[in-house]
Design a protein around this motif. Sequence first.
Motif, PDB file in Angstrom:
ATOM      1  N   CYS A 506       1.214  -0.705   0.038  1.00 34.32           N
ATOM      2  CA  CYS A 506       0.001  -0.154  -0.021  1.00 34.32           C
ATOM      3  C   CYS A 506       0.840   1.233   0.242  1.00 34.32           C
ATOM      4  O   CYS A 506       1.748   1.546   0.912  1.00 34.32           O
ATOM      5  CB  CYS A 506      -0.983  -0.066   1.416  1.00 34.32           C
ATOM      6  N   LYS A 507       0.450   1.989  -0.643  1.00 40.51           N
ATOM      7  CA  LYS A 507       1.429   3.716  -0.642  1.00 40.51           C
ATOM      8  C   LYS A 507      -0.067   4.360  -0.504  1.00 40.51           C
ATOM      9  O   LYS A 507       0.457   5.867   0.071  1.00 40.51           O
ATOM     10  CB  LYS A 507       2.017   3.979  -2.930  1.00 40.51           C
ATOM     11  N   ASP A 508      -1.078   4.002  -0.144  1.00 39.84           N
ATOM     12  CA  ASP A 508      -2.192   4.984   0.121  1.00 39.84           C
ATOM     13  C   ASP A 508      -3.514   4.959   0.185  1.00 39.84           C
ATOM     14  O   ASP A 508      -3.839   3.535  -0.150  1.00 39.84           O
ATOM     15  CB  ASP A 508      -2.110   6.113  -1.456  1.00 39.84           C
ATOM     16  N   GLU A 509      -3.921   5.071   0.874  1.00 39.04           N
ATOM     17  CA  GLU A 509      -5.307   5.042   1.554  1.00 39.04           C
ATOM     18  C   GLU A 509      -6.365   4.239   0.300  1.00 39.04           C
ATOM     19  O   GLU A 509      -6.636   5.629  -1.031  1.00 39.04           O
ATOM     20  CB  GLU A 509      -6.426   5.244   2.250  1.00 39.04           C
ATOM     21  N   GLY A 510      -7.293   3.652   0.375  1.00 42.07           N
ATOM     22  CA  GLY A 510      -8.070   3.208  -0.797  1.00 42.07           C
ATOM     23  C   GLY A 510      -8.750   1.932  -1.547  1.00 42.07           C
ATOM     24  O   GLY A 510      -7.646   0.829  -0.764  1.00 42.07           O
ATOM     25  N   TYR A 521      -9.191  -8.086  -4.982  1.00 46.88           N
ATOM     26  CA  TYR A 521      -8.757  -6.901  -4.862  1.00 46.88           C
ATOM     27  C   TYR A 521      -8.363  -6.392  -3.418  1.00 46.88           C
ATOM     28  O   TYR A 521      -8.427  -6.978  -2.114  1.00 46.88           O
ATOM     29  CB  TYR A 521      -9.228  -5.609  -4.718  1.00 46.88           C
ATOM     30  N   PHE A 522      -7.908  -5.141  -3.126  1.00 53.25           N
ATOM     31  CA  PHE A 522      -6.824  -4.618  -2.203  1.00 53.25           C
ATOM     32  C   PHE A 522      -8.012  -3.642  -1.193  1.00 53.25           C
ATOM     33  O   PHE A 522      -7.947  -2.937  -1.797  1.00 53.25           O
ATOM     34  CB  PHE A 522      -5.536  -3.912  -1.932  1.00 53.25           C
ATOM     35  N   TRP A 523      -7.687  -3.167  -0.186  1.00 53.71           N
ATOM     36  CA  TRP A 523      -8.576  -2.237   0.209  1.00 53.71           C
ATOM     37  C   TRP A 523      -7.787  -1.744   2.030  1.00 53.71           C
ATOM     38  O   TRP A 523      -7.203  -2.438   2.601  1.00 53.71           O
ATOM     39  CB  TRP A 523      -9.840  -2.535   1.561  1.00 53.71           C
ATOM     40  N   LEU A 532       1.469   0.748  12.172  1.00 60.84           N
ATOM     41  CA  LEU A 532       1.646  -0.149  11.232  1.00 60.84           C
ATOM     42  C   LEU A 532       1.706   0.631  10.445  1.00 60.84           C
ATOM     43  O   LEU A 532       1.997  -0.390   9.134  1.00 60.84           O
ATOM     44  CB  LEU A 532       0.545  -1.974  11.655  1.00 60.84           C
ATOM     45  N   GLY A 533       1.323   1.629   9.928  1.00 62.67           N
ATOM     46  CA  GLY A 533       1.785   2.310   8.655  1.00 62.67           C
ATOM     47  C   GLY A 533       0.510   1.998   8.104  1.00 62.67           C
ATOM     48  O   GLY A 533      -0.248   1.802   8.442  1.00 62.67           O
ATOM     49  N   ILE A 534       0.309   2.099   6.081  1.00 56.29           N
ATOM     50  CA  ILE A 534      -1.032   1.358   5.694  1.00 56.29           C
ATOM     51  C   ILE A 534      -1.135  -0.015   5.558  1.00 56.29           C
ATOM     52  O   ILE A 534      -0.183  -0.263   5.148  1.00 56.29           O
ATOM     53  CB  ILE A 534      -0.895   2.329   4.400  1.00 56.29           C
ATOM     54  N   VAL A 535      -2.044  -0.099   5.834  1.00 51.15           N
ATOM     55  CA  VAL A 535      -2.483  -2.103   5.895  1.00 51.15           C
ATOM     56  C   VAL A 535      -3.131  -2.218   4.659  1.00 51.15           C
ATOM     57  O   VAL A 535      -4.736  -1.916   4.531  1.00 51.15           O
ATOM     58  CB  VAL A 535      -2.627  -2.841   7.374  1.00 51.15           C
ATOM     59  N   ALA A 536      -2.143  -3.213   3.955  1.00 53.65           N
ATOM     60  CA  ALA A 536      -3.295  -3.810   3.143  1.00 53.65           C
ATOM     61  C   ALA A 536      -4.331  -4.865   3.170  1.00 53.65           C
ATOM     62  O   ALA A 536      -3.733  -5.583   3.902  1.00 53.65           O
ATOM     63  CB  ALA A 536      -2.689  -4.675   1.915  1.00 53.65           C
TER      64      ALA A 536
END
Length: 651
Positions: A506-510, A521-523, A532-536
């Motif tokens: 993940c580089k950004d939320e979405g 798909y990933f959220w 933990l940062g942005i988690v996929a």
Amino acid sequence: MCLLPWLMLCACAVAVTSQPHNVTRRESGSGHSKRVVCYYTNWSVYRPGTAKFSPQNINPYLCTHLIYAFGGLTRENSLRPYDKYQDIEQGGYAKFTGLKTYNKQLKTMLAIGGWNEGSTRFSPLVADEERRSELVHNVVRFLRQNHFDGLDLDWEYPAFRDGGKPRDRQNYALLVQELRAEFDRESEKTGRPRLLLTMAVPAGIEYIDKGYDIQKLNRHLDFMNILSYDYHSAFEPAVNHHSPLYPLEEDSEYNFDAQLSIDYTINHYLKLGADRDKLVLGIPTYGRSYTLFNPLATEIGSPADGPGEQGDATREKGYLAYYEICESLQSDEWKVERPNPNAMGPYAYKGNQWVGYDDIDIVKLKSQYVSDNGLGGIMFWAIDNDDFRGKCHGRPYPLIEAGKEAMLASARTSNDVVSVTPSRGSSKTSPKRPSSSSSSSGSGSGRQGPQSGLRTNKKRPSSSRRQNKPVRSSTTTTTTTTPAQNYPGTTPEPPTTPDPGSDFKCKDEGFFPHPRDCKKYFWCLDSGPSNLGIVAHQFTCPSGLFFNKGADSCDYARNVVCKKKSGETSSSTTKAPPITAATSRTTRISSSTVTARTTSTTTPRPVVDDDEEEYGEDDYEDEEDEGEETNPQDIKELLNIIKNIGTVLVQ
């Protein structure tokens, strides 16, 4: 009259020669009864990309005991999952304990406590007799309903931290005594195998002496997992290795770091009355990293300017998993030093970054130390920080495998006599510390790695002269016995294909499409206070639908541009049966042939309040494997769950 002294002398001689020497011999194959204990951290499932680790990545034949870290305590004197979403709703407990369906000898246990739990809840609980009594009954219920084979107590630390009291030492021993009595009683009444009772114990001498009544604990515990790492933290002003087997300096009254070594800790436990075969030596699969104050000063003791930079996977300053280290060392820019390979693992540096870690060689030496001293086994913190995908050495889990093979091989080739205790106590001493050897440098592969937080003595103990530490000369009778387990020296291949993970990060939320499967798909969500940062989070569209990035939703195939839709992939493949949750009386596996197209099963989520920990047998329904089809309309409710579990920091 002259014959009387001669007859008395003969009688004495006969008595001496006939007196038993208390020789204990190993039974055939008992060398394989050495324990290989592996902790699993449930937060490793949130790591990005191929660093993600779930129970499906665990080879059930690798370790003799698996410990799930962590559970916690409730105000109602019961146990609770730290992460209900992962542990219960996603089947974390069920998949973990389900590994026993492959390996019948495997023991799966639950650890409660950890660094973040501290003393705030433990101390008042153990001080109250009624609360202890209620807890021990609830513990049995919780363990049995979730199919664990035992409990690992991990209070860090009695008589220390916020809320700790001096009386914690005796109260903790009382809790252990009462837990063991309840485990015995439950086993006698039900005919089930007795639940195991173990404890994570510190390496720091001050923590041991003030918080742990070793003689009493030794009587009731099956074994003790020594946290023989983090002798030095990444927040100290000078760089140092966090898990030395021996001190670098020779014995001297001016060697102020003599206590900060595994050898000193082990002998201290023996001096306090611990049985050798109940001491399990902890080995780290992680490294402690520092930022150098002067990049040109890299030797042990050089000034540090704080912890090292965080890794891409573990995402914690001052802490790197072994797989992060060994992959970095494949670059020529890192330089490896081994100032004393017989005393501690190597360290590596690049620019202003410095990391100390355990590699395969020092892990073998520590395992040999366990065999030479008749200890109960080796423990790894943690299984998810070893190179579990085998990228560095051509096989998975190189550190755990090396330690296991060295310990078992040594046990098989050692003398059949475990201990010979003469009638008047000549003592056997510990092996002498190897002398320092020349340092070596190069771009070799140093290695290490668990999840942070099992912290021991951060401050240096008072200086004292280290003396020769004799092993106890008298035999000890204990009421605790653990059945021997015959494990092969070579770990069999896992029965199922390990979760390959995804190289997506993940580089950004979405919402983002899976790079290789149009149905998935990933959220990407920020983990909040857990840092933990942005988690996929991976999801699968319902049958017949594919992810449409333009609409950020699952859509019909005609509306989705996909080079190779997963529903049209090659012929069906046969998977090993998935591990499923079971009732409290039976553990079952559902066997089926699975194609790329799956059918989801609707499983009601248990509705449990934050402080309500009453789990009935019917609350644990079969869980689907990861990749379960997900209704996009139900996804939004996951957001609050993830934000809530974000408050659970790693140990």
